[in-house]
Design a protein around this motif. Structure first.
Motif, short mmCIF file in Angstrom:
data_model
loop_
_atom_site.label_atom_id
_atom_site.label_comp_id
_atom_site.label_asym_id
_atom_site.label_seq_id
_atom_site.Cartn_x
_atom_site.Cartn_y
_atom_site.Cartn_z
N LEU A 282 -85.52 19.80 -61.53
CA LEU A 282 -85.49 20.96 -60.64
C LEU A 282 -84.34 21.91 -60.98
CD1 LEU A 282 -86.31 19.49 -57.10
CD2 LEU A 282 -87.85 20.65 -58.70
N ASP A 283 -83.24 21.35 -61.45
CA ASP A 283 -82.08 22.19 -61.77
C ASP A 283 -82.38 23.18 -62.88
OD1 ASP A 283 -82.26 19.66 -63.22
OD2 ASP A 283 -80.44 20.29 -64.27
N THR A 284 -83.39 22.91 -63.71
CA THR A 284 -83.70 23.83 -64.81
C THR A 284 -84.42 25.08 -64.33
OG1 THR A 284 -85.88 22.87 -65.35
CG2 THR A 284 -83.94 21.83 -66.35
N VAL A 285 -84.85 25.07 -63.06
CA VAL A 285 -85.51 26.26 -62.51
C VAL A 285 -84.81 26.74 -61.25
CG1 VAL A 285 -87.75 25.78 -63.55
CG2 VAL A 285 -87.22 24.84 -61.29
N GLY A 286 -83.53 26.36 -61.12
CA GLY A 286 -82.72 26.87 -60.02
C GLY A 286 -82.92 26.20 -58.69
N LEU A 287 -83.47 24.98 -58.68
CA LEU A 287 -83.68 24.24 -57.44
C LEU A 287 -82.81 22.98 -57.43
CD1 LEU A 287 -87.58 24.56 -57.31
CD2 LEU A 287 -85.93 25.78 -55.87
N ALA A 288 -82.53 22.47 -56.24
CA ALA A 288 -81.62 21.33 -56.11
C ALA A 288 -82.34 20.01 -56.33
CB ALA A 288 -80.99 21.34 -54.72
N PRO A 289 -81.89 19.20 -57.28
CA PRO A 289 -82.50 17.87 -57.47
C PRO A 289 -82.42 17.05 -56.20
CG PRO A 289 -81.10 18.44 -59.33
CD PRO A 289 -80.85 19.48 -58.28
N GLY A 290 -83.48 16.31 -55.93
CA GLY A 290 -83.51 15.45 -54.76
C GLY A 290 -83.88 16.15 -53.47
N SER A 291 -84.23 17.42 -53.54
CA SER A 291 -84.51 18.17 -52.32
C SER A 291 -86.01 18.20 -52.03
CB SER A 291 -84.01 19.61 -52.45
OG SER A 291 -84.70 20.30 -53.49
N TRP A 292 -86.34 18.41 -50.75
CA TRP A 292 -87.71 18.77 -50.38
C TRP A 292 -87.94 20.19 -50.87
CZ3 TRP A 292 -90.28 14.68 -48.53
CH2 TRP A 292 -89.59 13.69 -47.82
#
Length: 477
Positions: A282-292
């Motif tokens: 998710l971090d590669t597209v600007g989102l937080a790993p482990g998040s809903w």
């Protein structure tokens, strides 16, 4: 790591559970090339560790309970369940944890299956690391759908890792009945597994941090299920938290907030779910790993016009049937947008929007008695600002209930919007009510006026005649 292979598809689906399968089915039916990536068994959590095995374990339990309430049968079913036969029945419905049939299905729809861990590697790109370390990079022309589901969430308790606790997976796949089982939690998994293993011979202790069971349903649902579990022999303790756990000479020791030590052979933590998104890039597209993952009603992730999150992973409704419902909508939206039309407006079934997630989510808890609900509880409706009235009926007063079982105990509630004159929510608790909830779902999802429900005549003598009693009570109140 072998040489990287690059493959281009219209759609890439990460996760081959029921949700991912349904997305792929819709996109392939529309002619879009589709790859589906799975790191475990094709068929997912529901097929092997949740819906199917749990209900296979519970069906003999509920059938025996119903038989014991039926004249002419009760004397014939006083003995214990055949544990080996019950577990064999469970194993049949999990295909012995082999996914050959599901793999054949994917091949049959013309999708390509990639075994391995799928991770986002930037927009429209998924990197798959196979079992042997081989790496493939998949590119999606139109959409990537994250359908990785959820996993059991364990509390940060001292000693927990060394105890090797059960989660829902171990509880539904165990091959031996523990002599003593501690169940921590008061939700659906907790009460269903307490029901199953108590009936199979375990001495079950249920520890609930809050004041009761099934706290997301109407209060009477948890009260009736709690009473039945206690009558069956379970030791139910509310207002009790576990502060530490350990394993001493093979025995689990749980220490509660009051300092009491409770011993058992196994301990099941049914204390919530977490998204399986911590290692999917998710971090590669600007989102937080482990998040809903937050989505719009077409299941597209906020701020990403190519990324969809479908099923448990978006936290809208953690139920397999809702995930499959979302998958059908997401698949149709992907197809519509790929063809250049609006994903929210096109399609023969109307707008591609998961509106049921907001107003009409049905659920059945397969305990004895069963608990089934759809829509809003009275408290939820009031909190949402609706002017409502709750109408309750004792199911024992319905002729069909008495015929269904001697000493039938149950309750029904209908929450009516007094301004719009529609049903906002319905809850049934009692033997056999699971098969009744779809009628309530139609009423809630369809916003059927109460005046029209009078003309939906229930058959006599069935438990469904409760609809007539609910409407009469509403009229007379």
């Amino acid at each position: 790591m072998t040489e990287t292979e690059s493959n281009v598809y219209d759609v890439v689906v990460i996760g081959a559970g029921p949700v991912g399968e349904n997305v792929a089915d819709r996109t392939r039916a529309a002619g879009l090339s589709t790859a589906i990536v799975e790191s475990e068994l094709v068929g997912g959590e529901c097929s092997y560790w949740a819906c199917m095995p749990s209900k296979a374990l519970l069906r003999p339990v509920i059938a025996r309970a119903d038989a014991r309430r039926t004249p002419g049968l009760r004397q014939a079913v006083q003995g214990p369940l055949d544990t080996a036969a019950v577990l064999e029945h469970r194993d049949y419905y999990t295909s012995d944890w082999k996914d050959d049939g599901q793999v054949q299905w994917i091949e049959g729809i013309g999708a390509d299956l990639y075994r391995g861990l799928g991770r986002l590697a930037g927009p429209r790109t998924v990197e798959v690391t196979g079992p042997g370390g081989e790496r493939r990079v998949l590119t999606a022309r139109h959409a990537v759908a994250v359908c990785t589901g959820s996993r059991a969430a364990l509390p940060p308790l001292p000693g927990l890792a060394d105890v090797r606790p059960w989660t829902s997976r171990e509880a539904t796949s165990a091959h031996q009945v523990p002599g003593r089982l501690i169940v921590v939690g008061g939700g659906v998994v907790a009460v269903e597994m307490a029901t199953a293993w108590q009936a199979l011979g375990a001495r079950v202790t249920v520890l609930v941090r809050g004041g009761g069971l099934l706290d997301r349903m109407e209060p009477f649902a948890g009260e009736l299920v709690a009473a039945a579990l206690t009558e069956a022999g379970a030791d139910l303790r509310t207002g009790t938290s576990v502060k530490s756990v350990s394993r001493e000479n093979g025995t689990v020791v749980a220490v509660t907030d009051s300092g009491e030590r409770i011993e058992a052979d196994e301990i099941l933590f049914a204390t919530g779910r977490a998204p399986r998104t911590d290692d999917i890039g998710l971090d590669t597209v600007g989102l937080a790993p482990g998040s809903w993952l937050t989505t719009d009603d077409s299941l597209r992730v906020t701020g990403h016009d190519w990324l969809y999150a479908v099923g448990d992973v978006n936290h809208r409704a953690l139920l397999t049937h809702q995930g499959k419902y979302q998958a059908r909508i997401a698949g149709a939206a992907i197809v519509a947008r790929a063809s250049g039309t609006s994903g929210l407006d096109a399609g023969p079934w109307g707008a591609h929007a998961a509106t049921a997630d907001h107003t009409a989510v049905p659920q059945v808890v397969f305990t004895d008695p069963e608990a089934a609900s759809v829509g809003l509880t009275l408290a939820e409706a009031e909190q949402a600002g609706h002017r409502v009235r709750a109408v309750d009926v004792d199911l024992a007063t319905v002729a069909g209930a008495g015929l269904y079982a001697d000493g039938y105990r149950g309750r029904a509630r209908m929450v009516v919007d007094l301004e719009d004159e529609i049903v906002r929510g319905v809850t049934f608790v009692g033997p056999g009510v699971g098969e009744m909830i779809h009628s309530a779902t139609v009423a809630v999802a369809g916003q059927v006026p109460v005046s029209r429900l009078w003309h939906a005549v229930p058959s006599y003598p069935t438990i469904s005649e409760v609809w007539l009693r609910l409407l009469e009570s509403y009229r007379d109140s």
